[in-house]
Scaffold this motif. Structure first.
Motif, PDB file in Angstrom:
ATOM      1  N   GLU A  31    -101.788 127.429 -21.265  1.00 16.58           N
ATOM      2  CA  GLU A  31    -102.804 128.498 -21.746  1.00 16.58           C
ATOM      3  C   GLU A  31    -103.695 127.736 -22.980  1.00 16.58           C
ATOM      4  N   ARG A  32    -103.034 127.452 -23.916  1.00 14.28           N
ATOM      5  CA  ARG A  32    -103.675 126.982 -25.077  1.00 14.28           C
ATOM      6  C   ARG A  32    -104.397 125.655 -25.037  1.00 14.28           C
ATOM      7  N   ILE A  33    -103.855 124.628 -23.966  1.00 12.23           N
ATOM      8  CA  ILE A  33    -104.576 123.554 -23.758  1.00 12.23           C
ATOM      9  C   ILE A  33    -105.972 124.083 -23.307  1.00 12.23           C
ATOM     10  N   GLY A  34    -105.853 125.032 -22.314  1.00 14.37           N
ATOM     11  CA  GLY A  34    -107.223 125.582 -21.680  1.00 14.37           C
ATOM     12  C   GLY A  34    -108.028 126.064 -22.757  1.00 14.37           C
ATOM     13  N   ASP A  35    -107.562 126.622 -23.814  1.00 15.08           N
ATOM     14  CA  ASP A  35    -108.579 127.166 -24.817  1.00 15.08           C
ATOM     15  C   ASP A  35    -109.125 125.737 -25.549  1.00 15.08           C
ATOM     16  N   LEU A  36    -108.282 125.036 -25.699  1.00 17.23           N
ATOM     17  CA  LEU A  36    -108.865 124.121 -26.630  1.00 17.23           C
ATOM     18  C   LEU A  36    -109.706 123.016 -25.950  1.00 17.23           C
ATOM     19  N   ALA A  37    -109.696 122.528 -24.610  1.00 20.79           N
ATOM     20  CA  ALA A  37    -110.152 121.497 -23.971  1.00 20.79           C
ATOM     21  C   ALA A  37    -111.683 121.628 -24.081  1.00 20.79           C
ATOM     22  N   PRO A  38    -112.334 122.744 -23.683  1.00 19.65           N
ATOM     23  CA  PRO A  38    -113.722 122.679 -23.890  1.00 19.65           C
ATOM     24  C   PRO A  38    -114.266 122.488 -24.975  1.00 19.65           C
ATOM     25  N   PHE A  39    -113.446 122.989 -26.141  1.00 24.24           N
ATOM     26  CA  PHE A  39    -114.147 122.635 -27.707  1.00 24.24           C
ATOM     27  C   PHE A  39    -113.849 121.048 -27.880  1.00 24.24           C
ATOM     28  N   ALA A  40    -112.894 120.442 -27.343  1.00 21.07           N
ATOM     29  CA  ALA A  40    -112.541 118.989 -27.657  1.00 21.07           C
ATOM     30  C   ALA A  40    -113.644 117.964 -26.860  1.00 21.07           C
ATOM     31  N   ALA A  41    -113.732 118.698 -25.508  1.00 20.60           N
ATOM     32  CA  ALA A  41    -114.881 117.785 -24.973  1.00 20.60           C
ATOM     33  C   ALA A  41    -116.174 118.116 -25.261  1.00 20.60           C
ATOM     34  N   GLY A  42    -116.508 119.181 -26.207  1.00 22.17           N
ATOM     35  CA  GLY A  42    -117.875 119.252 -26.511  1.00 22.17           C
ATOM     36  C   GLY A  42    -118.123 118.211 -27.714  1.00 22.17           C
ATOM     37  N   HIS A  43    -116.976 117.699 -28.280  1.00 24.40           N
ATOM     38  CA  HIS A  43    -117.141 116.982 -29.392  1.00 24.40           C
ATOM     39  C   HIS A  43    -116.744 115.270 -28.978  1.00 24.40           C
ATOM     40  N   GLY A  44    -116.570 115.263 -27.541  1.00 23.67           N
ATOM     41  CA  GLY A  44    -116.416 113.973 -27.102  1.00 23.67           C
ATOM     42  C   GLY A  44    -114.887 113.395 -27.242  1.00 23.67           C
ATOM     43  N   VAL A  45    -114.030 114.306 -27.615  1.00 19.75           N
ATOM     44  CA  VAL A  45    -112.532 114.147 -27.718  1.00 19.75           C
ATOM     45  C   VAL A  45    -111.683 114.816 -26.605  1.00 19.75           C
ATOM     46  N   ARG A  46    -110.779 113.654 -26.276  1.00 24.84           N
ATOM     47  CA  ARG A  46    -109.839 113.990 -25.280  1.00 24.84           C
ATOM     48  C   ARG A  46    -108.590 114.666 -25.814  1.00 24.84           C
ATOM     49  N   LEU A  47    -107.917 115.717 -25.098  1.00 21.49           N
ATOM     50  CA  LEU A  47    -106.417 115.995 -25.571  1.00 21.49           C
ATOM     51  C   LEU A  47    -105.552 115.189 -24.614  1.00 21.49           C
ATOM     52  N   VAL A  48    -104.638 114.380 -25.422  1.00 18.30           N
ATOM     53  CA  VAL A  48    -103.912 113.506 -24.917  1.00 18.30           C
ATOM     54  C   VAL A  48    -102.582 114.165 -25.057  1.00 18.30           C
ATOM     55  N   LEU A  49    -101.851 114.351 -23.755  1.00 17.13           N
ATOM     56  CA  LEU A  49    -100.619 115.326 -23.801  1.00 17.13           C
ATOM     57  C   LEU A  49     -99.688 113.935 -24.037  1.00 17.13           C
ATOM     58  N   GLU A  50     -98.874 114.313 -24.841  1.00 21.01           N
ATOM     59  CA  GLU A  50     -97.680 113.268 -24.912  1.00 21.01           C
ATOM     60  C   GLU A  50     -96.381 113.895 -24.604  1.00 21.01           C
ATOM     61  N   PRO A  51     -95.804 113.384 -23.194  1.00 19.62           N
ATOM     62  CA  PRO A  51     -94.314 113.726 -23.237  1.00 19.62           C
ATOM     63  C   PRO A  51     -93.389 113.067 -24.094  1.00 19.62           C
TER      64      PRO A  51
END
Lengths: 300, 300
Positions: A143-163
């Motif tokens: 859910e929270r990745i969903g909250d953050l992803a548009p904000f990050a994409a708007g800054h040209g940044v990718r959320l990189v999930l680390e297992p």
């Protein structure tokens, strides 16, 4: 030292030379002929974000990634809001530093972060056990990745999930496999949510070859991080990473899988280990480069 | 003490009361009203196999499983033959003790079992890295399970594959997930090859619910073992298991999944932990029973 073609994809993660300031780490990377650094937020914030960006740019280095956002599993709203705020700051920092890759260590179980530890977090007998509910913690991450992803994409940044290695599932990251990270990433564009392949965390996974291929086909491999799995585990298990070649990871095979998946980006050497931190930084960087040439580069 | 209906499925694994001889463990289980024991080969061999069988039978206890066969990953033929011979002896012991479930801990990488450790096992630069070849080690396990399964089935014994926590993939078991264990078991009849669900080893797995259901549907759940995942890890990580309720495992959820999968067999409490071994056996057994009633039984 001038740039060395054999090191054209090697990046020094600043955690590897933990005693160095950002300026020292950048100077050390340049002296050794490395073209890139992976940055931790502590060293960046110490220098100040604008100055940090200038230090790296002036040295002509790439920033392969920023470590780290995450810790998104809090069960209460106040802590969750604070975590989201901090992650938005991390996104801005990444953009300012000129990297699009923000590594996300998503956080563990509430039971592991409650003062007093697991015993105090235990509910009344027979009651629900929210503090240990791994399924729910994982749902909150999604859910929270969903909250953050548009904000990050708007800054040209990718959320990189680390297992992270499953031994950290309780206290550091409820994302435990590359397949799970990719399942979470699936609904988002590849530019918005990616994954990192860190050998220390994923080397044991029987499904690794298939999941690396899947990550590559989806354009989601944002970083290849290398560190070896050394036994016995350190008292703080996080510090059990060793130089490439000192442990049990089959770098030839995993590197080949990453290359076959089409990854052409930087290879970050990220090692947490007290004995390595106790050695002068230049010696560590020299060893990092030598081990990379021996165990990684031939298969890249 | 007479048998207690609430404990009708509780089995004491003898590793939990490590200081007790087999006779003492059997007596302790009977005193506490437990109907079953899970046995380790060291305590059985110490007593002698025929005497061990008699001790357990005379007490009227079930043997829920025998621990353990396995260590099948050797790369050289001599060691491999010795391992197969030892596993055939373990099969005969299981049959003699009257249990059909022989737990298999399949072994780790050759690099982790070579004298001198990983450095000495490292091949010439650029050469193949057989000692760290996890894919090949896993293939050898598949092949050797195939060798052993008909012999075991001929004795009415099932080879029970145990996925171990991935932190043991280098040195103890290259089977790291329940899904992988089931993939290996698939070609064999359910009476010949099964799996054990041990909470300590599998609690973190994002695919756990699905794989437990799959194991149940295939009739392959041979044992449900419970032990908690406690942090910080002990210096010897194997000894980090704690009493049910002392760590981070969500027993309510996992036990429900095991019950939904149709498992109706014994629940074995298996804990390795120095602080627990230092406590008188009867106290440990009492705590085992209390924690089982609180955290496992309501969901069974």
């Amino acid at each position: 030292m001038t740039e060395d073609a054999s090191l054209a994809r090697l990046s020094l993660n600043t955690a590897t030379t933990k005693r160095w300031t950002l300026q020292e780490a950048v100077n050390g990377a340049v002296r050794a002929g490395l073209p890139a650094v992976g940055l931790w937020r502590d060293r960046v914030q110490e220098a100040g974000i604008d100055k940090a960006a200038r230090i790296v740019a002036d040295a002509g280095l790439r920033v392969s990634s920023l470590c780290r956002g995450g810790f998104l599993t809090a069960a209460d709203d106040t802590a969750a809001r604070a975590a989201l705020d901090d992650n938005r700051r991390a996104v801005v920092e990444a953009a300012t530093l000129g990297t699009r890759e923000l590594i996300m260590v998503v956080g563990g179980l509430p039971a592991a972060t409650t003062p007093g530890g697991p015993a105090s977090a235990y509910p009344a007998p027979g009651g629900p056990d929210a503090a240990r509910d791994l399924v729910a913690a994982r749902e909150r991450v999604v859910e929270r990745i969903g909250d953050l992803a548009p904000f990050a994409a708007g800054h040209g940044v990718r959320l990189v999930l680390e297992p992270l290695h499953p031994m950290f599932a309780a206290d550091r990251a409820v994302i435990s496999t590359l397949g799970q990270a990719l399942d979470i990433a699936d609904p988002f564009p590849a530019e918005a949510v990616g994954v990192v392949v860190d050998t220390y965390h994923v080397w044991w996974d029987p499904d690794l070859r298939r999941q690396i291929a899947r990550a590559g086909a989806a354009g989601r491999i944002a970083s290849y991080q290398v560190g070896d799995f050394v036994l016995p585990l350190a008292a703080d298990a996080l510090l059990s990473r060793g130089h490439v070649g000192d442990g049990y990871v089959d770098f030839a095979t995993i590197t080949r899988w990453v290359a076959e998946a089409g990854y052409t980006g930087d290879v970050e050497v990220e090692i947490f280990r007290q004995e390595i931190w106790d050695v002068p930084g230049d010696e560590t960087v020299a060893r990092v480069a030598a081990r990379y040439r021996e165990h990684v580069l031939p298969y890249l």
